[in-house]
Design an enzyme around this catalytic site. Sequence first.
Site, mmCIF file in Angstrom:
data_model
loop_
_atom_site.group_PDB
_atom_site.id
_atom_site.type_symbol
_atom_site.label_atom_id
_atom_site.label_comp_id
_atom_site.label_asym_id
_atom_site.label_seq_id
_atom_site.Cartn_x
_atom_site.Cartn_y
_atom_site.Cartn_z
ATOM 1 N N CYS A 95 0.842 -1.206 0.000
ATOM 2 C CA CYS A 95 0.000 0.000 0.000
ATOM 3 C C CYS A 95 0.875 1.252 0.000
ATOM 4 O O CYS A 95 1.363 1.673 1.053
ATOM 5 C CB CYS A 95 -0.928 -0.004 1.221
ATOM 6 S SG CYS A 95 -2.005 1.452 1.303
ATOM 7 N N CYS A 104 -0.367 4.144 2.353
ATOM 8 C CA CYS A 104 -0.176 3.929 3.797
ATOM 9 C C CYS A 104 1.295 4.020 4.184
ATOM 10 O O CYS A 104 1.657 4.704 5.145
ATOM 11 C CB CYS A 104 -0.715 2.556 4.200
ATOM 12 S SG CYS A 104 -2.461 2.306 3.850
ATOM 13 N N ASP A 105 2.138 3.303 3.468
ATOM 14 C CA ASP A 105 3.514 3.094 3.902
ATOM 15 C C ASP A 105 4.523 4.038 3.255
ATOM 16 O O ASP A 105 5.663 4.130 3.707
ATOM 17 C CB ASP A 105 3.926 1.644 3.628
ATOM 18 C CG ASP A 105 3.049 0.658 4.386
ATOM 19 O OD1 ASP A 105 2.548 1.035 5.459
ATOM 20 O OD2 ASP A 105 2.858 -0.468 3.905
#
Length: 518
Positions: free
Chosen positions: A346, A349-350
Amino acid sequence: MALDQNIKNQLSTYMAKIENPIEIVYFENESDKSAEMVDLLTEVDAMSSMISIKKGEDSTHRSPSFQVNQPDYVTGIVFAGVPMGHEFTSFILAILQVGGYPLKIEKDLIEQIKSISGSYKFETYISLSCHNCPDVVQALNVMSLLNPNITHTMIDGDVYQDEVKNKKIMSVPTIFLNNEEFYQGRMELEEIVAKIDSRSDSIESEKLNNKEDFDVLIVGGGPAGASSAVYSARKGIKTGIVAERFGGQVMDTLGIENFISVKATEGPKLVKALEEHVLDYEVDVMNHQRAKKIHIPKNKEEKFQLELENGAKLKSKTLILSTGARWRELGVPGETEFKGKGVAYCPHCDGPLFKGKHVAVIGGGNSGVEAAIDLAGIVGHVTLFEFMPDLKADQVLQDRLYSLKNVDVILNAQTKEILGDTKVTAIKYMDRDTQEEKELALEGVFIQIGLIPNTDWLKDDIKLSQYGEIEVNDHGETSVPGVFAAGDVTTVPYKQIIIAMGEGSKAALGAFDYLIRN
């Protein structure tokens, strides 16, 4: 920091719902982030006479951080950092809930959380751009509020970079429990409770076994499942949804710009709208339930039985399978070993955890190219690897990609291994033109090579294609009469949200037609 006037106006409406006094205790230092936190708390304090803020003197607390308490009760809810971005909602919800705003949780679950014994110190490392992190933060905050044995601290990884580095955190959300890593990834309240309370399976199984039989039971709560539920319920037949996670893969999709009539939205927003639409009807939504096996009836007098992982069995006259798909893995050495330690799926997200670093994106389709474009604005450098001689992404995305100065594209490249020690340090790949193996030093690998259908549990009962997809006819019916399927899990081409919704409605109509004829 100054909040936008529109946000202030909205917050004033929410603040009027506070019933109990709230005391926010903050711990500051000399940093800009600390000053930003104090400014935010000061603005919120001015919005309601029920809120007071004070400076904490205990030097053992992280700074900048603050607690959201009642004057006579320490809730255990702590925010370490400045909860803006996606976490602003978590902050406002914490204030409202501590202030007496009713929790939107079933009474049985509230009582279960209150009765959990033991001592639980949760810490969740997040990034403010992570759209999955708030679900974890909000769930653990609720648990802290309900049970004095549970505490929770949200930690912004960007503010506490030393902690992130020391704990080798390379994926968010990452949850620690009593100083040991507990889980990586999105979790909802029921999932967390089930993981720490051994009574959960038996409690849930007993409740599900007592349900009445369904006319149509839908397995999967993504766009196809939601569409099936609405169309089935509108026919006036008893409808249920069993979903491991309502919303499915859409919850992990940030930007959606091809959903006709909606110019732009985000996955979590669309899922919320889907859930609200489904719940407008008498649909029994059984979330956080994993299907294990279908028991096919031996005659027309019997019904289908859906067995769940917790041992419960549900009965229905028809089934609609819409279990969707999951990220396809590379299957090379190092991928599993370094998942969450440099290997990620992701980028939204990361990505912020790789600020200034060199990362790779594997995959030249739309997902891969979009990921590379997004990451290029955060990380130091992106190298995109594509197995084929050409990228498969839309031309407009390719044009944008090639315009970026900190992106390289390597075509005809076969990933052979992801290397590292305690985290990713390099990637080994083969040039398919020359058969030469090469190695590239980097610190992160984002894998974007498509999806694999969630049909492992069906292979003994339903006819699948060579790719593991459920074969369906033009009515959405599978090889088993009375069992229908829709969405990314089927052989229907073009895995798109709008197509899944159409197929879901078709499967529901097919199931209804089956019911009235049989």
